[in-house]
Design a protein around this motif. Sequence first.
Motif, PDB file in Angstrom:
ATOM      1  N   PRO A  71       0.821  -1.208   0.000  1.00 28.44           N
ATOM      2  CA  PRO A  71       0.000   0.000   0.000  1.00 28.44           C
ATOM      3  C   PRO A  71       0.857   1.261   0.000  1.00 28.44           C
ATOM      4  CG  PRO A  71      -0.851  -1.590   1.586  1.00 28.44           C
ATOM      5  CD  PRO A  71       0.474  -2.119   1.108  1.00 28.44           C
ATOM      6  N   ALA A  72       0.457   2.238  -0.803  1.00 29.69           N
ATOM      7  CA  ALA A  72       1.251   3.461  -0.946  1.00 29.69           C
ATOM      8  C   ALA A  72       1.380   4.198   0.378  1.00 29.69           C
ATOM      9  CB  ALA A  72       0.617   4.359  -2.011  1.00 29.69           C
TER      10      ALA A  72
ATOM     11  N   LEU B  75       5.014   3.394  -5.368  1.00 29.82           N
ATOM     12  CA  LEU B  75       4.626   3.910  -6.685  1.00 29.82           C
ATOM     13  C   LEU B  75       4.343   2.788  -7.683  1.00 29.82           C
ATOM     14  CD1 LEU B  75       7.137   6.893  -6.887  1.00 29.82           C
ATOM     15  CD2 LEU B  75       4.663   7.026  -6.569  1.00 29.82           C
TER      16      LEU B  75
ATOM     17  N   ARG C 129       2.338   0.403  -7.214  1.00 25.55           N
ATOM     18  CA  ARG C 129       0.900   0.158  -7.124  1.00 25.55           C
ATOM     19  C   ARG C 129       0.100   1.433  -7.371  1.00 25.55           C
ATOM     20  NH1 ARG C 129      -2.142  -2.691  -1.952  1.00 25.55           N
ATOM     21  NH2 ARG C 129      -4.251  -2.708  -2.825  1.00 25.55           N
ATOM     22  N   ALA C 130       0.637   2.558  -6.952  1.00 24.49           N
ATOM     23  CA  ALA C 130      -0.080   3.832  -7.081  1.00 24.49           C
ATOM     24  C   ALA C 130       0.872   4.870  -7.664  1.00 24.49           C
ATOM     25  CB  ALA C 130      -0.601   4.288  -5.718  1.00 24.49           C
TER      26      ALA C 130
ATOM     27  N   ASP D 110       0.718   7.670  -8.974  1.00 20.91           N
ATOM     28  CA  ASP D 110       0.503   9.093  -8.754  1.00 20.91           C
ATOM     29  C   ASP D 110       0.399   9.461  -7.277  1.00 20.91           C
ATOM     30  OD1 ASP D 110       0.394   9.586 -11.520  1.00 20.91           O
ATOM     31  OD2 ASP D 110      -1.705   8.943 -11.588  1.00 20.91           O
ATOM     32  N   ASP D 111       0.760   8.547  -6.391  1.00 17.85           N
ATOM     33  CA  ASP D 111       0.621   8.845  -4.963  1.00 17.85           C
ATOM     34  C   ASP D 111       1.528  10.003  -4.570  1.00 17.85           C
ATOM     35  OD1 ASP D 111      -0.319   7.910  -2.171  1.00 17.85           O
ATOM     36  OD2 ASP D 111       1.864   8.076  -1.979  1.00 17.85           O
TER      37      ASP D 111
END
Length: 583
Positions: A352-353, A380, A382-383, A385-386
């Motif tokens: 998780p981010a 990053l 997984r995400a 643009d976090d």
Amino acid sequence: MRNFRQDVKTLATTWPFTGREDELELVAVSSATGRHGLVVTGPAGRGKTRLIEQALRGTEHTRVTGTPDAQGLPFAAFAHLLPDTVSLHRAVQLLSGVRLLVVDDAHLLDEASAALVHQLAAHGRTRLLVAVVDEEPAPAAVTRLWTGELLPRLALAPLPREDTARLLAAAGLEPLTAARLHHVCRGDLRLLRDLVTALDASGRLTPVPGTGERAWRGAPPVIPALRERLAPALRCSGPGARDTLERLAFAEPLPVYLADFDLDVLERLETDGLIEVDDRGAVTLADPLHGPVLRATTGRLRARRLAPGADAYGPALDAEQRTLAERIERLDVRPVPTPVGEWLVAEGAPLPAGYAAVRARYARLRGEVRDAAAWAREGLRRAPDDPGCRRELECAQGRSTQAGGVRPRAAVAAGDEVDALYEAVRLGVPESAAGRLPAGSVLARHAEALAHGDGPALDRAAEALQERGLLLYAAEAHAQAVRAHRDPRAARLSRTRALALAGRCQGARTPALAGLTLGELTARQRQIVTLAAAGLSNREIAERLTLSVRTVGNHLYSAYTRLGTADRAALPWLVEPPAARSA
């Protein structure tokens, strides 16, 4: 940078010698004229032979090696140096002209060869460098070399994590992979080399975008060395052992408790050193390699039955994230266990981010800037643009407008006001933070000391920062103290402290650390300073290193001159604490 595959091929054939400066110096000195020699001991694969080879490069010497197949043949190790039939007395006479003899794998010597080595040591005319695997039975004549005080003994410790990281960084491996390899190999450099080579050959090293590095995620290649490491676990512990070990392997990294197992089986496994039980009754595998190898070798259907669901790790991961966030809030970033996050990364599972950003920030505050960047990249994946992970990646890489991860206030998210104010202090402009940092905090004390140009107060603030694990900030405070001190000796000591701490921050470069220079200690001076810092007297140091007391005193005097102190009580500042080296 060379491409990675070329580097791995190089490592497979000529693994570069890294670290161990003090041990190298000790072996080299022990082989010099006037010395009797040295016995180097340690588990198989720790690098004893390589250390001796490196120390003797360019030095004329004679070598003999013990082998298991020849242990029943008299003087087998010396067959190339002695006639077919010879007495021990005659063998000593014939080898009296050998000035430097290297004895490798001395635990495998036949009894006659072992007695010959012992006699050569007793006569003292031949300098001996002897390598012994200390986990294997050895001839009594060999063990008496050090128990009988004929030769000093160097027990070779595992290669420290930072040296392993440098070695693997040279091969293009990213920090989390290097940390994982260090953890599972536990100082076995032979296994480390074999595993890295197999990972490359099997295609399990994957490129990390934008870095030129590669990462290992997922199961290890089950090479013969790993099967050999696992074999005793499956051979020695009786009925039910494999079932229990597999259940523990698939439970990792979550705790499993005594009540879930057959206690008779657990007792056998504990006796064999295969499991550990903590005070809460949690049971874990003792060897960090057993879990991955058991999971990789378990049948597919059984693995599906034993593997927990994907949501099993959520609560434990959330608890880790809360702990890290609370410690950051308290400005206390000393090492804490994070087994779930590290396990998810190792297995290649999505991270998780939110967790990744907190874990990256924790690493960055500790000065572990390369680790921080790696954790941010994991989030990053997984995400992409976090914002939290992107901000931490920029800080760790020093891509913000300030060097070393210091970012402008406009880029600071809500809740980071303290960070922005403290960054001004780190940049040497504490006026903008005056009265606005948390009252009484270590950050406020740092700002106040800098505003007043108070060198001793800056050093005290640095001590408090270091105690909380904020190593980069502590290095910067000591560096600022250098410029504030009026006493040149105090300034030199602050510079030494700053450089020692900065050296533990994975190459971090910040404005406060710019321009620091210090005459380097020699390997021998570092060794003596380390022992003096541990509380040994000059005489005790002399006895341990087989030096004269006067020589130890001269080395310490030279070190004091370079370090800017004549206070023995200040020496612990100048060497890295053992806990930090093994973390």
